[in-house]
Design an enzyme around this catalytic site. Sequence first.
Site, PDB file in Angstrom:
ATOM      1  N   LYS A 144     -11.512  39.081  27.165  1.00 40.99           N
ATOM      2  CA  LYS A 144     -12.849  38.899  27.742  1.00 40.99           C
ATOM      3  C   LYS A 144     -12.979  39.583  29.103  1.00 40.99           C
ATOM      4  O   LYS A 144     -14.078  39.998  29.478  1.00 40.99           O
ATOM      5  CB  LYS A 144     -13.178  37.403  27.834  1.00 40.99           C
ATOM      6  CG  LYS A 144     -13.375  36.741  26.457  1.00 40.99           C
ATOM      7  CD  LYS A 144     -14.337  37.528  25.570  1.00 40.99           C
ATOM      8  CE  LYS A 144     -14.940  36.696  24.452  1.00 40.99           C
ATOM      9  NZ  LYS A 144     -15.830  37.499  23.580  1.00 40.99           N
ATOM     10  N   TYR A 181      -7.141  35.588  24.997  1.00 41.32           N
ATOM     11  CA  TYR A 181      -8.608  35.576  25.039  1.00 41.32           C
ATOM     12  C   TYR A 181      -9.114  35.979  26.433  1.00 41.32           C
ATOM     13  O   TYR A 181     -10.091  36.738  26.554  1.00 41.32           O
ATOM     14  CB  TYR A 181      -9.070  34.173  24.659  1.00 41.32           C
ATOM     15  CG  TYR A 181     -10.544  33.963  24.494  1.00 41.32           C
ATOM     16  CD1 TYR A 181     -11.210  34.379  23.333  1.00 41.32           C
ATOM     17  CD2 TYR A 181     -11.287  33.307  25.470  1.00 41.32           C
ATOM     18  CE1 TYR A 181     -12.565  34.147  23.171  1.00 41.32           C
ATOM     19  CE2 TYR A 181     -12.643  33.065  25.303  1.00 41.32           C
ATOM     20  CZ  TYR A 181     -13.281  33.487  24.153  1.00 41.32           C
ATOM     21  OH  TYR A 181     -14.628  33.253  24.002  1.00 41.32           O
TER      22      TYR A 181
HETATM   23  P1  NAP Z   1     -18.105  31.249  16.138  1.00 39.18           P
HETATM   24  O1  NAP Z   1     -19.066  30.131  15.889  1.00 39.18           O
HETATM   25  O2  NAP Z   1     -16.659  31.069  15.837  1.00 39.18           O
HETATM   26  O3  NAP Z   1     -18.663  32.551  15.414  1.00 39.18           O
HETATM   27  C1  NAP Z   1     -17.975  33.778  15.495  1.00 39.18           C
HETATM   28  C2  NAP Z   1     -18.369  34.628  14.307  1.00 39.18           C
HETATM   29  O4  NAP Z   1     -17.664  35.885  14.406  1.00 39.18           O
HETATM   30  C3  NAP Z   1     -17.990  34.002  12.972  1.00 39.18           C
HETATM   31  O5  NAP Z   1     -19.073  34.039  12.063  1.00 39.18           O
HETATM   32  C4  NAP Z   1     -16.817  34.866  12.510  1.00 39.18           C
HETATM   33  O6  NAP Z   1     -16.704  34.994  11.099  1.00 39.18           O
HETATM   34  C5  NAP Z   1     -17.192  36.210  13.106  1.00 39.18           C
HETATM   35  N1  NAP Z   1     -16.052  37.116  13.149  1.00 39.18           N
HETATM   36  C6  NAP Z   1     -14.770  36.813  13.493  1.00 39.18           C
HETATM   37  N2  NAP Z   1     -13.983  37.882  13.353  1.00 39.18           N
HETATM   38  C7  NAP Z   1     -14.770  38.899  12.908  1.00 39.18           C
HETATM   39  C8  NAP Z   1     -14.518  40.249  12.550  1.00 39.18           C
HETATM   40  N3  NAP Z   1     -13.292  40.793  12.658  1.00 39.18           N
HETATM   41  N4  NAP Z   1     -15.556  41.000  12.114  1.00 39.18           N
HETATM   42  C9  NAP Z   1     -16.798  40.465  11.990  1.00 39.18           C
HETATM   43  N5  NAP Z   1     -17.090  39.189  12.303  1.00 39.18           N
HETATM   44  C10 NAP Z   1     -16.085  38.398  12.754  1.00 39.18           C
HETATM   45  O7  NAP Z   1     -18.136  31.676  17.691  1.00 39.18           O
HETATM   46  P2  NAP Z   1     -19.238  31.481  18.845  1.00 39.18           P
HETATM   47  O8  NAP Z   1     -18.852  30.288  19.624  1.00 39.18           O
HETATM   48  O9  NAP Z   1     -20.604  31.644  18.309  1.00 39.18           O
HETATM   49  O10 NAP Z   1     -18.857  32.743  19.775  1.00 39.18           O
HETATM   50  C11 NAP Z   1     -19.524  33.996  19.701  1.00 39.18           C
HETATM   51  C12 NAP Z   1     -19.006  34.881  20.827  1.00 39.18           C
HETATM   52  O11 NAP Z   1     -19.219  34.247  22.093  1.00 39.18           O
HETATM   53  C13 NAP Z   1     -17.520  35.181  20.744  1.00 39.18           C
HETATM   54  O12 NAP Z   1     -17.268  36.496  21.177  1.00 39.18           O
HETATM   55  C14 NAP Z   1     -16.935  34.183  21.715  1.00 39.18           C
HETATM   56  O13 NAP Z   1     -15.692  34.604  22.189  1.00 39.18           O
HETATM   57  C15 NAP Z   1     -17.999  34.157  22.786  1.00 39.18           C
HETATM   58  N6  NAP Z   1     -17.984  32.942  23.607  1.00 39.18           N
HETATM   59  C16 NAP Z   1     -18.169  31.701  23.069  1.00 39.18           C
HETATM   60  C17 NAP Z   1     -18.157  30.583  23.901  1.00 39.18           C
HETATM   61  C18 NAP Z   1     -18.358  29.184  23.382  1.00 39.18           C
HETATM   62  O14 NAP Z   1     -18.236  28.218  24.164  1.00 39.18           O
HETATM   63  N7  NAP Z   1     -18.672  28.964  22.094  1.00 39.18           N
HETATM   64  C19 NAP Z   1     -17.945  30.729  25.272  1.00 39.18           C
HETATM   65  C20 NAP Z   1     -17.754  32.008  25.783  1.00 39.18           C
HETATM   66  C21 NAP Z   1     -17.776  33.102  24.954  1.00 39.18           C
HETATM   67  P3  NAP Z   1     -15.768  33.988  10.244  1.00 39.18           P
HETATM   68  O15 NAP Z   1     -16.475  32.680  10.279  1.00 39.18           O
HETATM   69  O16 NAP Z   1     -15.739  34.589   8.880  1.00 39.18           O
HETATM   70  O17 NAP Z   1     -14.443  33.965  10.923  1.00 39.18           O
END
Ligand code: NAP
Length: 249
Positions: free
Chosen positions: A154, A150
């Site tokens: 990133k 990851y």
């Molecule tokens: P999340 O709640 O897990 O949501 C991610 C979404 O992406 C899910 O709806 C998932 O669908 C979808 N997804 C996964 N693989 C995919 C694919 N191949 N094609 C299309 N859609 C896909 O994550 P989040 O926490 O909102 O994170 C969103 C972004 O922010 C990510 O890039 C993550 O790395 C980044 N981020 C998050 C955090 C944090 O603390 N939460 C911190 C830093 C960065 P499914 O449910 O069907 O798998």
Amino acid sequence: MTRTAIVTGAARGIGAATAKRLASDGHAVAVLDLDEASCADTVAAIEDAGGRAIAVGADVADAAAVQSAVDRIAAELGAPTILVNNAGIIRDNLLFKMTEDDWDAVLTVHLRGAFLMCRAVQKHQVDAGWGRVVNLSSTSALGNRGQANYAAAKAGMQGFTKTLALELGRYGVTANAIAPGFIVTDMTRATAERIGVGFDDFVAHAAKEIPVGRAGEPDDIAAAASFFCSEEAGFISGQVLYVAGGPRA
Ligand code: NAP
């Protein structure tokens, strides 16, 4: 001005909040996720608030699916000129236990996914002479134990973003990255489950380490994405904004 925006991974979490925010900014929004049906709640929330949105099912890592999704969005909502590459997964493990599948899956969704989406959308941005790309990075880009895959993805997003800024600037397209810290979503909930800690305790522990004294919410990231996508942000490109409740570098 009304534009057409695509937000990937917008069924829930940060993507859903960003899709809703861009719709409230006046844009038509394609709510894209792996499963079209899972986008229904985000689309309904946008429509209930008076906005315009469609649900689109596509795997961002599948070139043919990406191209047909972008073609459909252009036909149904108008040429997409705003793109938020938010779709993401985690497959955490210490290096000696990390499988090739763990490595490939994470690199593929984040990096190949953002590349394929940008490549399909840039034609519409270049034709319009205007565009905005926002890529989701993470504080993990600075290194994070248990996240070699990851962190690499990133950090890669940051180099990719800066290159987009260099290549597309002459066409009126900006590209920026947002690097969130700890945000309360299903992704952080899954991490708490994996290490066997209750989610409330996990969030409270994280908040203690954050200078502003709280964990982030999806709307904190949506606000930053909204700014980067605005007309007035046209002179800001190739930047990485850490949205983490305190300084990171
Ligand atoms: P999340 O709640 O897990 O949501 C991610 C979404 O992406 C899910 O709806 C998932 O669908 C979808 N997804 C996964 N693989 C995919 C694919 N191949 N094609 C299309 N859609 C896909 O994550 P989040 O926490 O909102 O994170 C969103 C972004 O922010 C990510 O890039 C993550 O790395 C980044 N981020 C998050 C955090 C944090 O603390 N939460 C911190 C830093 C960065 P499914 O449910 O069907 O798998």
